[in-house]
Design a protein around this motif. Sequence first.
Motif, PDB file in Angstrom:
ATOM      1  N   CYS A 198      93.181  48.714  66.790  1.00 31.52           N
ATOM      2  CA  CYS A 198      93.737  47.654  65.923  1.00 31.52           C
ATOM      3  C   CYS A 198      93.047  46.314  66.172  1.00 31.52           C
ATOM      4  CB  CYS A 198      95.234  47.498  66.167  1.00 31.52           C
ATOM      5  SG  CYS A 198      96.182  48.890  65.571  1.00 31.52           S
ATOM      6  N   LEU A 199      92.796  46.007  67.444  1.00 35.10           N
ATOM      7  CA  LEU A 199      92.121  44.746  67.762  1.00 35.10           C
ATOM      8  C   LEU A 199      90.718  44.717  67.179  1.00 35.10           C
ATOM      9  CD1 LEU A 199      93.262  44.090  71.423  1.00 35.10           C
ATOM     10  CD2 LEU A 199      93.231  42.382  69.620  1.00 35.10           C
ATOM     11  N   SER A 200      90.004  45.850  67.277  1.00 36.07           N
ATOM     12  CA  SER A 200      88.649  45.929  66.705  1.00 36.07           C
ATOM     13  C   SER A 200      88.703  45.588  65.219  1.00 36.07           C
ATOM     14  CB  SER A 200      88.068  47.335  66.865  1.00 36.07           C
ATOM     15  OG  SER A 200      88.160  47.764  68.191  1.00 36.07           O
ATOM     16  N   ILE A 201      89.688  46.183  64.524  1.00 37.19           N
ATOM     17  CA  ILE A 201      89.826  45.959  63.074  1.00 37.19           C
ATOM     18  C   ILE A 201      90.157  44.504  62.796  1.00 37.19           C
ATOM     19  CG2 ILE A 201      91.188  46.548  61.022  1.00 37.19           C
ATOM     20  CD1 ILE A 201      91.659  49.347  62.405  1.00 37.19           C
ATOM     21  N   ARG A 202      91.157  43.974  63.467  1.00 40.96           N
ATOM     22  CA  ARG A 202      91.607  42.593  63.222  1.00 40.96           C
ATOM     23  C   ARG A 202      90.486  41.584  63.443  1.00 40.96           C
ATOM     24  NH1 ARG A 202      96.502  41.164  61.982  1.00 40.96           N
ATOM     25  NH2 ARG A 202      98.329  42.387  62.577  1.00 40.96           N
ATOM     26  N   ILE A 203      89.830  41.718  64.618  1.00 43.90           N
ATOM     27  CA  ILE A 203      88.811  40.721  64.994  1.00 43.90           C
ATOM     28  C   ILE A 203      87.635  40.770  64.019  1.00 43.90           C
ATOM     29  CG2 ILE A 203      87.134  40.120  66.787  1.00 43.90           C
ATOM     30  CD1 ILE A 203      89.280  41.221  68.837  1.00 43.90           C
ATOM     31  N   THR A 204      87.175  41.989  63.712  1.00 42.73           N
ATOM     32  CA  THR A 204      86.002  42.131  62.835  1.00 42.73           C
ATOM     33  C   THR A 204      86.327  41.695  61.405  1.00 42.73           C
ATOM     34  OG1 THR A 204      85.415  44.051  64.169  1.00 42.73           O
ATOM     35  CG2 THR A 204      84.171  43.742  62.154  1.00 42.73           C
ATOM     36  N   CYS A 205      87.465  42.162  60.886  1.00 42.72           N
ATOM     37  CA  CYS A 205      87.795  41.882  59.478  1.00 42.72           C
ATOM     38  C   CYS A 205      88.222  40.437  59.249  1.00 42.72           C
ATOM     39  CB  CYS A 205      88.863  42.857  58.975  1.00 42.72           C
ATOM     40  SG  CYS A 205      88.239  44.546  58.936  1.00 42.72           S
ATOM     41  N   LYS A 206      88.629  39.776  60.321  1.00 44.25           N
ATOM     42  CA  LYS A 206      88.940  38.344  60.195  1.00 44.25           C
ATOM     43  C   LYS A 206      87.641  37.581  59.877  1.00 44.25           C
ATOM     44  CE  LYS A 206      90.943  34.529  62.870  1.00 44.25           C
ATOM     45  NZ  LYS A 206      91.328  34.110  64.234  1.00 44.25           N
ATOM     46  N   ALA A 207      86.547  38.000  60.525  1.00 47.56           N
ATOM     47  CA  ALA A 207      85.254  37.356  60.283  1.00 47.56           C
ATOM     48  C   ALA A 207      84.596  37.892  59.009  1.00 47.56           C
ATOM     49  CB  ALA A 207      84.338  37.585  61.481  1.00 47.56           C
ATOM     50  N   ASN A 208      84.822  39.188  58.715  1.00 47.15           N
ATOM     51  CA  ASN A 208      84.164  39.808  57.560  1.00 47.15           C
ATOM     52  C   ASN A 208      85.094  40.868  56.959  1.00 47.15           C
ATOM     53  OD1 ASN A 208      82.490  41.001  55.703  1.00 47.15           O
ATOM     54  ND2 ASN A 208      81.314  42.142  57.247  1.00 47.15           N
ATOM     55  N   PRO A 209      85.963  40.463  55.987  1.00 46.88           N
ATOM     56  CA  PRO A 209      86.940  41.406  55.431  1.00 46.88           C
ATOM     57  C   PRO A 209      86.309  42.668  54.842  1.00 46.88           C
ATOM     58  CG  PRO A 209      87.438  39.163  54.736  1.00 46.88           C
ATOM     59  CD  PRO A 209      86.117  39.112  55.424  1.00 46.88           C
ATOM     60  N   ALA A 210      85.078  42.579  54.370  1.00 51.62           N
ATOM     61  CA  ALA A 210      84.428  43.752  53.753  1.00 51.62           C
ATOM     62  C   ALA A 210      84.179  44.861  54.777  1.00 51.62           C
ATOM     63  CB  ALA A 210      83.106  43.331  53.119  1.00 51.62           C
ATOM     64  N   ALA A 211      84.191  44.509  56.062  1.00 53.59           N
ATOM     65  CA  ALA A 211      83.916  45.506  57.111  1.00 53.59           C
ATOM     66  C   ALA A 211      85.019  46.558  57.204  1.00 53.59           C
ATOM     67  CB  ALA A 211      83.753  44.809  58.460  1.00 53.59           C
ATOM     68  N   VAL A 212      86.139  46.337  56.515  1.00 58.69           N
ATOM     69  CA  VAL A 212      87.238  47.305  56.562  1.00 58.69           C
ATOM     70  C   VAL A 212      86.760  48.698  56.138  1.00 58.69           C
ATOM     71  CG1 VAL A 212      88.108  46.807  54.240  1.00 58.69           C
ATOM     72  CG2 VAL A 212      89.675  47.683  55.961  1.00 58.69           C
ATOM     73  N   VAL A 213      85.815  48.744  55.204  1.00 56.65           N
ATOM     74  CA  VAL A 213      85.289  50.026  54.713  1.00 56.65           C
ATOM     75  C   VAL A 213      84.638  50.808  55.849  1.00 56.65           C
ATOM     76  CG1 VAL A 213      83.705  51.085  53.044  1.00 56.65           C
ATOM     77  CG2 VAL A 213      84.936  48.997  52.450  1.00 56.65           C
ATOM     78  N   ASN A 214      83.915  50.107  56.735  1.00 57.32           N
ATOM     79  CA  ASN A 214      83.253  50.774  57.861  1.00 57.32           C
ATOM     80  C   ASN A 214      84.272  51.413  58.799  1.00 57.32           C
ATOM     81  OD1 ASN A 214      80.903  49.699  56.791  1.00 57.32           O
ATOM     82  ND2 ASN A 214      80.988  47.872  58.083  1.00 57.32           N
TER      83      ASN A 214
END
Length: 972
Positions: free
Chosen positions: A623-639
């Motif tokens: 969850c932290l990986s998702i939150r931190i990454t998608c906060k900076a780049n929401p499009a990364a959710v697909v990855n």
Amino acid sequence: MELSDANLQTLTEYLKKTLDPDPAIRRPAEKFLESVEGNQNYPLLLLTLLEKSQDNVIKVCASVTFKNYIKRNWRIVEDEPNKICEADRVAIKANIVHLMLSSPEQIQKQLSDAISIIGREDFPQKWPDLLTEMVNRFQSGDFHVINGVLRTAHSLFKRYRHEFKSNELWTEIKLVLDAFALPLTNLFKATIELCSTHANDASALRILFSSLILISKLFYSLNFQDLPEFFEDNMETWMNNFHTLLTLDNKLLQTDDEEEAGLLELLKSQICDNAALYAQKYDEEFQRYLPRFVTAIWNLLVTTGQEVKYDLLVSNAIQFLASVCERPHYKNLFEDQSTLTSICEKVIVPNMEFRAADEEAFEDNSEEYIRRDLEGSDIDTRRRAACDLVRGLCKFFEGPVTGIFSGYVNSMLQEYAKNPSVNWKHKDAAIYLVTSLASKAQTQKHGITQANELVNLTEFFVNHILPDLKSANVNEFPVLKADGIKYIMIFRNQVSKEHLLVSIPLLINHLQAESIVVHTYAAHALERLFTMRGPNNTTLFTAAEIAPFVEILLTNLFKALTLPGSSENEYIMKAIMRSFSLLQEAIIPYIPTLITQLTQKLLAVSKNPSKPHFNHYMFEAICLSIRITCKANPAAVVNFEEALFLVFTEILQNDVQEFIPYVFQVMSLLLETHKNDIPSSYMALFPHLLQPVLWERTGNIPALVRLLQAFLERGSNTIASAAADKIPGLLGVFQKLIASKANDHQGFYLLNSIIEHMPPESVDQYRKQIFILLFQRLQNSKTTKFIKSFLVFINLYCIKYGALALQEIFDGIQPKMFGMVLEKIIIPEIQKVSGNVEKKICAVGITKLLTECPPMMDTEYTKLWTPLLQSLIGLFELPEDDTIPDEEHFIDIEDTPGYQTAFSQLAFAGKKEHDPVGQMVNNPKIHLAQSLHKLSTACPGRVSVLSRNSDEQTPFWEGKKVGVMLVPIVRR
């Protein structure tokens, strides 16, 4: 299911299969037993099998299955169907005691546990003859039967040791004492006499001493809450016999086994516990017996060897001395300097030594060693007891004790310095002595919170701890490395930040140590340091301060998971989670590698989940990986979806119950990260989420509701157009949840999301039925929690559809119902609503009722206008009414019987608080003032706002009195 030979044969076959190591055979058998356990006679078939089967393995398997069945199903949960029919309940209680007492010991223990589970629910009200039946068996003279009764009584009464005081508890204990205390005392005396008679018969003594151990345990349970009058009157009998048994030494009861405690050691250990209980809680009544017990226990300590089998006895004996020396009454027993020296020399120092058995546990049974040493489950170890005794002595004699021990510490360190490779155990004992001397008060969360000022902790750290950790070879002297790391952990609040910063790279380095204990302690120490708080309640260490070590920290943490014995090490995974949390954006460059490693680990452990804490921290790290990454780049959710969905699909298809609630929470987080419509991959899952079987498991409910809310927030239009046939299923889920006192709030979460997000026309046809269901529940079972949720819902409905629509739907169900709801629910109960958003919804909803509902102006509802306004001002101004009726106090507690997976909330998947009126209304008080002004303008002469301040924008709650009055129309 009939009680037939054919069914017994079928049951035998399936029980055999549940023992098969091959999951392909075992799991279907377990599923079959799960599917038939709701049938009448199922438990009676199991009892018949364990009584009549010729196969001993099947008998034991049937007894374990029966006990687990009782554990899962006996409790009757409100709002849920009774899982065992009444006829089966009566038959079980009628037969189980006799069956338990006539069974071999292995089966007797399982049935005894089952009786205690049933007793916890039914005794004494629904099983009044249980005690009589048990006490009557004392007369049998058969010690196999007597021990069965004692074992059952022990499992039934031991809960008195940790129950909260209450009238019901006193009543039950009094009933037990009236029936049980005298027979137990008579049995105690008779058994001791039989021990004298059979003093030369080893097999008879073994049975009799087993009885004495159980009798002593029962004495502890029955005396724990308060000193019963009966035991006070008979203290002479009990204490004299306890003292005799404490000093007894029968060669026939001594064992050659160095590991396993014998019956004599177990009995003496329990008597030490009993004496400590009386010394602590009933010191006045026990005072005349105390000196004898102190002498006997002191002699016991100085004559007992270092073998592992004596550990429980020695630790309980030391704990007795620790509890005595802390009491002001007994201070005089320890005042003499020679007594203190003798205790330090003969009891404390020898029991702090690191023995061969400890070394063996450190190397070969590291999980148990860590559990005892780190988690405080070392309550029965010699070291822990010796540490408690030091702490107890320091309460009144801190100066002399510190002085005595300082000499020991110095001489131990000198011995170590002479030849470190041979004398390393001396340094280990020195570190342990310093730790126990310096620790006055300690918590799991903060380490040492109060230290002995006579011990210089920083000096000891610099001179004796840091050098070991700075050594280039992380595998040298592993016990001393573990001691050093533990020292940092324990005294992290006493050692300066500069010294802790120096330690961080050293700890990261020790993540590579081969010893499981050392790399686990290193991970745990890092995790504890990363949670420390600085002066402004921010973390003591900033991401910038740890930034130089990011790469090596993450590399070594994930490498540590590949070391033998640590593939599912919860401390390492917790340190990974905490590092992510502290470092935030600094981990983004490493995320592609990290998420791959985490998903591989998830796939591996999903095959056989066995470490709940490890699994939880792993999902938190995801969850932290998702939150931190998608906060900076929401499009990364697909990855993340690409990386995780294959594993998630496998978990859902294989029905890995422990992981399903976690998967739903992570999916909610991913779905909420999408800014536009729901991707088709999610929509394909939507119908499956409404399947009743998923909602049967209590642990799934919060996560499923959260996921459905995410669907409604992100894709209500898609659901309305492409899945309109699923709306009844969605409302069916709401109907199921609303019927349960434990889950009704989850039903409201779902309903609120439906009302807020679904297009109005898609739910028009169901609205009236929704309100009828809510009124039925109000009529049948009105609780404070339900009322609070109901108030939030109707005000949200009012905001969404308008005040008039709310009045019309109420009155459409039953004439004048709107007035009844206002008078009986909204006005008197609104003060109970808690939570800022919830209060805001209610304030805006009531404002609409006051100012946008024509029937409130000129019908029989007009008389409720002023009380409604007063209740709204009360909501703003008065403290929250948090009173709860007595009978409701335990409704909210999740107490799921049996082995169902409980719901574990992922902190880092947490849902942001959503304010449905956020953009519409910023300040509900100003909104009320403006709405009233607007109303008075629109209806001149009808609403009179009387204020000392003519500025309508000035809120009336800032100490200025206001009168708001609805002037009735006079019809001519």
